[in-house]
Design a protein around this motif. Structure first.
Motif, PDB file in Angstrom:
ATOM      1  N   HIS A 112       0.834  -1.193   0.000  1.00 12.13           N
ATOM      2  CA  HIS A 112       0.000   0.000   0.000  1.00 12.13           C
ATOM      3  C   HIS A 112       0.875   1.253   0.000  1.00 12.13           C
ATOM      4  N   VAL A 113       1.881   1.249   0.848  1.00  9.82           N
ATOM      5  CA  VAL A 113       2.734   2.426   0.987  1.00  9.82           C
ATOM      6  C   VAL A 113       3.666   2.559  -0.211  1.00  9.82           C
ATOM      7  N   ALA A 114       4.179   1.440  -0.723  1.00 11.45           N
ATOM      8  CA  ALA A 114       5.040   1.495  -1.904  1.00 11.45           C
ATOM      9  C   ALA A 114       4.270   2.053  -3.099  1.00 11.45           C
ATOM     10  N   ALA A 115       3.028   1.597  -3.276  1.00 10.71           N
ATOM     11  CA  ALA A 115       2.215   2.112  -4.378  1.00 10.71           C
ATOM     12  C   ALA A 115       1.923   3.591  -4.196  1.00 10.71           C
ATOM     13  N   LEU A 116       1.670   4.008  -2.955  1.00 14.63           N
ATOM     14  CA  LEU A 116       1.428   5.418  -2.688  1.00 14.63           C
ATOM     15  C   LEU A 116       2.668   6.249  -3.032  1.00 14.63           C
ATOM     16  N   ALA A 117       3.843   5.737  -2.698  1.00 18.65           N
ATOM     17  CA  ALA A 117       5.076   6.432  -3.086  1.00 18.65           C
ATOM     18  C   ALA A 117       5.147   6.575  -4.600  1.00 18.65           C
ATOM     19  N   GLY A 118       4.715   5.539  -5.323  1.00 18.69           N
ATOM     20  CA  GLY A 118       4.695   5.609  -6.778  1.00 18.69           C
ATOM     21  C   GLY A 118       3.718   6.647  -7.300  1.00 18.69           C
ATOM     22  N   LEU A 119       2.574   6.786  -6.651  1.00 18.93           N
ATOM     23  CA  LEU A 119       1.602   7.804  -7.051  1.00 18.93           C
ATOM     24  C   LEU A 119       2.158   9.207  -6.806  1.00 18.93           C
ATOM     25  N   ILE A 120       2.830   9.386  -5.690  1.00 11.30           N
ATOM     26  CA  ILE A 120       3.434  10.691  -5.386  1.00 11.30           C
ATOM     27  C   ILE A 120       4.440  11.060  -6.472  1.00 11.30           C
ATOM     28  N   LEU A 121       5.262  10.103  -6.859  1.00  8.45           N
ATOM     29  CA  LEU A 121       6.239  10.353  -7.918  1.00  8.45           C
ATOM     30  C   LEU A 121       5.566  10.510  -9.274  1.00  8.45           C
ATOM     31  N   SER A 122       4.389   9.911  -9.450  1.00  9.91           N
ATOM     32  CA  SER A 122       3.654  10.116 -10.697  1.00  9.91           C
ATOM     33  C   SER A 122       3.240  11.575 -10.854  1.00  9.91           C
ATOM     34  N   LEU A 123       2.972  12.231  -9.736  1.00 15.13           N
ATOM     35  CA  LEU A 123       2.665  13.659  -9.777  1.00 15.13           C
ATOM     36  C   LEU A 123       3.919  14.497  -9.949  1.00 15.13           C
ATOM     37  N   ASN A 124       5.004  14.079  -9.295  1.00 13.73           N
ATOM     38  CA  ASN A 124       6.220  14.893  -9.326  1.00 13.73           C
ATOM     39  C   ASN A 124       7.442  13.987  -9.261  1.00 13.73           C
ATOM     40  N   MET A 125       8.009  13.687 -10.420  1.00 11.27           N
ATOM     41  CA  MET A 125       9.155  12.786 -10.477  1.00 11.27           C
ATOM     42  C   MET A 125      10.442  13.436 -10.007  1.00 11.27           C
ATOM     43  N   ASN A 126      10.406  14.727  -9.698  1.00 10.21           N
ATOM     44  CA  ASN A 126      11.614  15.405  -9.240  1.00 10.21           C
ATOM     45  C   ASN A 126      11.832  15.273  -7.736  1.00 10.21           C
ATOM     46  N   LEU A 127      10.894  14.664  -7.038  1.00  8.92           N
ATOM     47  CA  LEU A 127      11.046  14.525  -5.589  1.00  8.92           C
ATOM     48  C   LEU A 127      12.104  13.476  -5.271  1.00  8.92           C
ATOM     49  N   ASN A 128      12.854  13.707  -4.191  1.00  4.16           N
ATOM     50  CA  ASN A 128      13.806  12.700  -3.744  1.00  4.16           C
ATOM     51  C   ASN A 128      13.130  11.777  -2.719  1.00  4.16           C
ATOM     52  N   PRO A 129      13.755  10.651  -2.397  1.00  3.92           N
ATOM     53  CA  PRO A 129      13.110   9.708  -1.473  1.00  3.92           C
ATOM     54  C   PRO A 129      12.770  10.315  -0.118  1.00  3.92           C
ATOM     55  N   GLN A 130      13.591  11.231   0.368  1.00  4.19           N
ATOM     56  CA  GLN A 130      13.302  11.841   1.661  1.00  4.19           C
ATOM     57  C   GLN A 130      12.033  12.692   1.587  1.00  4.19           C
ATOM     58  N   GLN A 131      11.839  13.393   0.483  1.00  5.92           N
ATOM     59  CA  GLN A 131      10.627  14.188   0.316  1.00  5.92           C
ATOM     60  C   GLN A 131       9.393  13.301   0.195  1.00  5.92           C
ATOM     61  N   VAL A 132       9.535  12.183  -0.489  1.00  4.37           N
ATOM     62  CA  VAL A 132       8.414  11.247  -0.595  1.00  4.37           C
ATOM     63  C   VAL A 132       8.051  10.704   0.784  1.00  4.37           C
ATOM     64  N   ALA A 133       9.064  10.317   1.539  1.00  2.00           N
ATOM     65  CA  ALA A 133       8.807   9.796   2.887  1.00  2.00           C
ATOM     66  C   ALA A 133       8.159  10.864   3.772  1.00  2.00           C
ATOM     67  N   THR A 134       8.652  12.086   3.695  1.00  2.00           N
ATOM     68  CA  THR A 134       8.064  13.176   4.474  1.00  2.00           C
ATOM     69  C   THR A 134       6.607  13.379   4.111  1.00  2.00           C
ATOM     70  N   THR A 135       6.314  13.327   2.834  1.00  2.00           N
ATOM     71  CA  THR A 135       4.937  13.506   2.365  1.00  2.00           C
ATOM     72  C   THR A 135       4.028  12.430   2.938  1.00  2.00           C
ATOM     73  N   ILE A 136       4.460  11.181   2.873  1.00  2.00           N
ATOM     74  CA  ILE A 136       3.633  10.071   3.374  1.00  2.00           C
ATOM     75  C   ILE A 136       3.414  10.209   4.879  1.00  2.00           C
ATOM     76  N   LYS A 137       4.461  10.524   5.613  1.00  2.00           N
ATOM     77  CA  LYS A 137       4.347  10.616   7.070  1.00  2.00           C
ATOM     78  C   LYS A 137       3.482  11.804   7.495  1.00  2.00           C
ATOM     79  N   ASN A 138       3.667  12.943   6.831  1.00  3.86           N
ATOM     80  CA  ASN A 138       2.960  14.154   7.253  1.00  3.86           C
ATOM     81  C   ASN A 138       1.497  14.169   6.844  1.00  3.86           C
ATOM     82  N   SER A 139       1.091  13.230   5.991  1.00  3.40           N
ATOM     83  CA  SER A 139      -0.288  13.221   5.523  1.00  3.40           C
ATOM     84  C   SER A 139      -1.106  12.076   6.116  1.00  3.40           C
ATOM     85  N   CYS A 140      -0.554  11.376   7.089  1.00  9.42           N
ATOM     86  CA  CYS A 140      -1.271  10.241   7.685  1.00  9.42           C
ATOM     87  C   CYS A 140      -2.492  10.701   8.479  1.00  9.42           C
ATOM     88  N   ASP A 141      -3.481   9.829   8.586  1.00  3.34           N
ATOM     89  CA  ASP A 141      -4.571  10.019   9.537  1.00  3.34           C
ATOM     90  C   ASP A 141      -4.074   9.561  10.902  1.00  3.34           C
TER      91      ASP A 141
END
Length: 1003
Positions: free
Chosen positions: A361-390
């Motif tokens: 689930h989380v790996a696919a979500l990381a892929g969706l984030i990069l689908s919107l913006n492929m210029n993000l680095n892994p740390q930015q992707v991780a920050t995005t996932i963590k900061n947007s949790c319920d």
């Protein structure tokens, strides 16, 4: 960590040499090895794998290697376990997990992009599954377990084929096709109309035992060969930290998002909640599993799967850490090996479970984030996932990390904080607020647009602006009724409607609105601010329908039409530069009442000058059709408004027709008597008196005085002919401007009473509506239904009353009531101005209903072919206007003749109309003397597309018609083209004039 039974390889030892020493200088025979192999395929620098035979004791050999002093680390290859077992069933309706993380809302932003490569490291996958096959890579991946065998997802030793189900399950959660629900179910990043993520498989085990060595090699290959963006790892090892695995992860952490299952604790196997490796490493995203109720899975919970739980902590080791995020991990419907070979009797499973199910689930979500913006680095992707949790109320302990993932919030966070590419309409739901951060760039494709039902704030800074753009053309930002927002320090470009307000509009400050068809299009709204904004290179810079924005300190230039106001629009203008627009600076139509400067009320308080500049526009500075325009007035030596500069416009400074009144006292015209540059017809009035002797310069102080040598000094309200409707109207406007709205209305009523069948009677209901908006002391609907009925009103007044009530309904958001009344007007008053307005209103209401919109447009074209409403509708729909029509939106047939007959003093390239166009456009130019001309059209690469040449052309305004074809008669594609105009005079001086401009073809 806690006690566990560790399984190590009997044959493979992972070694790291010290100080970059060459491996071939170590003599393995000295430690008793006679038969061995060594290689470093897909391993970090200085790491090697030593393969020995089963006659050697691996522990003894490892001990000897360490004692040699040649190696920095020596570790046997470890084997772990997969963290779930795959079961059975199907169909999207059963996928509770997708609803839990708001996938349907997330898919409104993206459902995957096959430019993003994701790898599943597992024990195999049925990549020919009908739900996966469209998204698999062309070479399927890599078989690390048996590299001598060609990669085949169904290649296994006897009786282990069934274990491929685990990899199939994980792959299905990530990338099962979304758009074939009749075939199966939906993957998180499977793609809707296009392919989802490009899916790789790294085969690292047979059947149950993933190898640390193979996992390390998978990470290295992902980094160095396959350009993998995300790795999904649903496996773990019962081990203390492992050196080679940690080094592989650290080497890849800047290039790859690594998502790892935290591990399962199981009675009788592993009874600690401490996470397994590689989840313990801070460089990866460690994922735990939750149930349908957002509770961490525990072995003593009330689910039907006792005896296992989701690992989450550090096992008491201070150098380790706890879980990062949670994801659904029980009863997950996903893919399975097809048919009888799988765990199910079909192609789908309903109860795949464990942290193995959560991690994809989380790996696919990381892929969706990069689908919107492929210029993000892994740390930015991780920050995005963590900061947007319920992070729910019960998730306040370490066992939940940052909470349970929310895909919609993660993609929202991505666009808000980092920007990206939007390929489909982006909707801001009612009740939600989106806020784009300074520096964000959003790029739109496929005519996508932003639809705002909630609140959208696009607020940059002077040093860090926000950009919304497209390489071709996009829909723009559309604010729906009930929405709100603010836009500042933002560039909006290359859209059909840059900013579109329907019933509402945002406040707009310090923006650039450029290269759009319509820069700012606003209808049915009251006072909003458009300030310090550059509006340029649009077809129409600002368009108002029944709208009253405050437009201040804006530069509105190089548009085809600067500003167009229609149907009861009453904006106020201060300190604006409205210049160099191809046709009109400002066009006002159908009972609009703009103010260039202020009288009394309600925007800025006391009377204020305008300090607007209307200069160098191609045809008219101001065009007024059936409107009252306030540009300044002089009453008892008190100046109201005025101090505008109006000069050097192509044909006329002011053109007033169809019962228009333009009060233009105390303005600068670049001449003492500008009568030759002012045109009025059809009962129109233009009061240009007391011109300023010098240019106030825009923003000058109020101390500048008017020209006291003018013919007329001030308006005398006591010296009028009350039997003359023009003078009565002038008197009513006088009281309106000084703030005596009651006396103003009385005189308007006197006109309606004395001249009930005149156009004056019809027009003055609109004036009263303007008073009701500005002074807010008159309930206009009640006035129309009661007061006007008591007067000796004619049908014209009744028609105008209905027109006003429709405008009020639209402003109040009562669209259905406005539609019903408009249809009633059409039935009652055919062949009238009211019918024309009602048809145009219905056209706008039916904007997204193509059949109705086309029908109303056809009626307008048939009954009112040259009226402003008709031409506006034609342009909005991008329908071709008559190819020879080069003047503004609503010119009647005689206007072009009048403009042509006016003496031409200079060469000018007047632009093309319409622009954007489909399929044809007319390019116009003026020449002051007989000349030879050439007009050449180029594409953006500088290649010639079409050309026109004429010799001995007489002085005047001329035009060339281009049908969108090249020199070979072929239709050209959509895009931006350049046209270059060249003229050589024949008067003996052989003067040469050259100028270029852009045009846009939209299909």
């Amino acid at each position: 960590m806690n006690n566990y039974k560790q399984k190590v390889s009997k044959y493979e030892i992972i070694i790291k040499i010290k100080n970059n020493q060459p491996i071939d200088q170590f003599f393995f025979k000295d430690i008793g090895l006679s038969k061995y192999t060594i290689n470093n395929e897909y391993l970090p620098k200085n790491y090697y794998v030593l393969n020995i035979n089963d006659n050697n004791d691996i522990i003894d050999i490892s001990d000897k290697l360490i004692k040699s002093g040649y190696f920095q680390s020596v570790e046997p290859n470890l084997y772990g376990v997969y963290l779930s077992t795959p079961p059975n069933d199907q169909l999207y309706g059963n996928q509770w997990n997708l609803n839990k993380i708001e996938m349907e809302k997330a898919w409104m932003m993206t459902s995957g992009n096959n430019s993003v490569k994701i790898a599943v490291t597992d024990n195999g996958a049925d990549y020919d599954h009908p739900d996966i096959i469209n998204n698999k890579t062309t070479n399927n991946g890599y078989n690390f377990f048996n590299s001598s065998a060609p990669y085949d997802p169904i290649y296994y030793s006897p009786n282990t084929q069934i274990q491929v189900a685990h990899g199939t399950n994980c792959a299905g959660i990530i990338s099962a096709s979304i758009n074939n629900n009749a075939t199966g179910l939906a993957g998180i990043a499977g793609g809707w109309t296009n392919q989802g993520l490009e899916l790789y498989h790294y085969f690292v085990a047979d059947p149950y035992e993933p190898s640390i060595l193979h996992l390390v090699r998978a990470i290295e290959r992902a980094r160095t060969v396959d350009d993998i963006k995300v790795i999904s790892i649903s496996l773990g090892f019962f081990s203390d930290p492992n050196d080679i695995l940690l080094q592989a992860i650290r080497s890849a952490k800047d290039d790859i998002v690594m998502v790892v299952a935290s591990g399962n604790y199981v009675k009788g196997l592993y009874e600690s909640t401490a996470m397994l490796i590689p989840a313990i490493y801070s460089e990866v995203i460690a994922v735990g599993a939750t149930t349908e109720n957002d509770i961490r899975k525990k072995w003593d919970d009330s689910t039907d799967e006792p005896n296992w739980g989701s690992c989450y902590d550090d096992g008491g080791e201070p150098t380790l850490r706890n879980v990062d995020v949670m994801a659904p991990g029980i009863h997950i419907p996903t893919t399975d090996i097809r048919g009888q070979q799988g765990y199910s009797t079909g192609d789908y499973n309903l109860i795949f479970h464990g942290t193995s199910a959560a991690a994809p689930h989380v790996a696919a979500l990381a892929g969706l984030i990069l689908s919107l913006n492929m210029n993000l680095n892994p740390q930015q992707v991780a920050t995005t996932i963590k900061n947007s949790c319920d992070n729910l109320s019960h998730m306040n302990s370490l066992e939940y990390g940052n909470g349970r993932i929310n895909a919609y919030k993660a993609l929202k966070y991505t666009l808000e904080h980092y920007g990206g590419t939007v390929t489909q309409n982006l909707t801001i739901p009612a009740g939600e607020t989106w806020s784009l951060e300074p520096g964000v760039i959003l790029t739109f494709t496929n005519d996508a647009k932003i639809i705002v039902n909630g609140t959208l704030n696009i607020v940059g800074t002077a040093s860090n602006t926000i950009t919304l753009t497209s390489s071709t053309n996009w829909g723009g930002i559309e604010f729906k009724s009930g929405s709100s927002g603010n836009i500042s320090h933002t560039t909006v470009e290359n859209a059909t409607f840059g900013i579109y307000g329907d019933g509402v509009m945002p406040n707009i400050y310090d923006c650039e609105i450029k290269n759009n068809s319509y820069g700012i299009f606003v209808k049915n709204v009251g006072i909003k601010n458009i300030q310090t904004t550059l509006v340029e290179n649009n077809y129409i810079g600002i368009y108002c329908y029944n709208a009253d924005p405050l437009i201040e300190d804006c530069k509105i230039s190089n548009n085809s039409y600067g500003i167009s106001l229609i149907n009861y629009s009453s904006p106020v203008f201060y300190y604006n530069s409205i210049k160099s627009n191809t046709y009109n600076g400002i066009g006002t139509y159908s009972d609009s009442h703009p103010y260039f400067g202020e009288t009394h009320t309600p925007y800025q308080g006391n009377p204020k000058p305008g300090y607007n500049r209307l200069t160098n526009n191609g045809t008219y500075g101001l065009y007024s059709n059936n409107c009252s325009v306030f540009m300044g007035m002089d009453i008892a030596s008190q100046t109201m408004g005025g101090y505008n500069s109006i000069f050097s416009n192509g044909s006329y400074e002011i053109y007033a027709t169809n019962s228009s009144t333009v009060d233009a006292y105390h303005n600068y015209w670049n001449t003492s008597y500008p009568l030759s540059d002012i045109y009025k017809s059809s009962n129109s009035i233009v009061n240009w008196y007391i011109p300023l002797p010098s240019d106030p310069g825009g923003g000058s102080s109020l101390g500048k005085q008017g020209n006291t040598n003018s013919v007329i000094n001030e308006y005398d309200p006591n010296n009028i002919d009350r039997d003359n409707p023009e003078e009565l109207k002038r008197l009513a406007l006088y009281y309106k401007y000084i703030g005596d709205y009651e006396e103003s209305i009385k005189i308007f009523e006197e006109i309606m009473d004395k001249f009930p069948e005149s156009d004056y009677a019809y027009n003055l209901v609109g004036e009263i509506y303007d008073i009701s908006k500005r002074y807010q002391k008159l309930e206009i609907e009640s006035y129309c239904d009661n007061k006007l009925v008591s007067l000796k009103t004619s049908d014209k007044v009744k028609q105008a009353s209905n027109d006003v009530k429709i405008a009020v309904l639209l402003r109040d958001g009562k669209i259905k009531e406005a539609e019903d009344l408009s249809k009633d007007v059409i039935k009652k008053y055919p062949n009238t101005k009211s019918e024309k307005k009602a048809l145009f209103t219905l056209y706008l209401i039916s904007k997204e209903e193509e059949t109705k919109k086309t029908d109303y447009l056809s009626q307008l074209k048939e009954k009112y072919p040259n009226e402003p409403e008709t031409l506006q509708a034609m342009e909005i729909t991008e329908i071709e206007v008559e190819k020879t029509k080069i003047n503004e939106l609503n010119n009647s047939n005689h206007l072009e003749k009048e403009a042509t007959e006016k003496v031409i003093h200079k060469y000018e390239l007047l632009g093309n109309y319409p622009n954007p166009f489909n399929p044809s456009t007319t390019i116009s130019y003026s020449i002051p003397a007989a000349s030879n001309i050439s007009l050449t059209i180029y594409d953006m690469m500088g290649r010639r597309i079409e050309s026109f040449e004429k010799n001995g052309l007489a002085a005047g305004i001329h035009s060339e018609f281009w049908d969108g074809r090249n020199e070979n008669g072929e239709l050209v594609s959509s895009g931006i083209y350049i046209y270059k105009f060249r003229a050589i005079s024949q008067d003996g001086d052989a003067k040469v004039f050259e100028k270029s401009n852009k045009l846009m073809l939209l299909k």
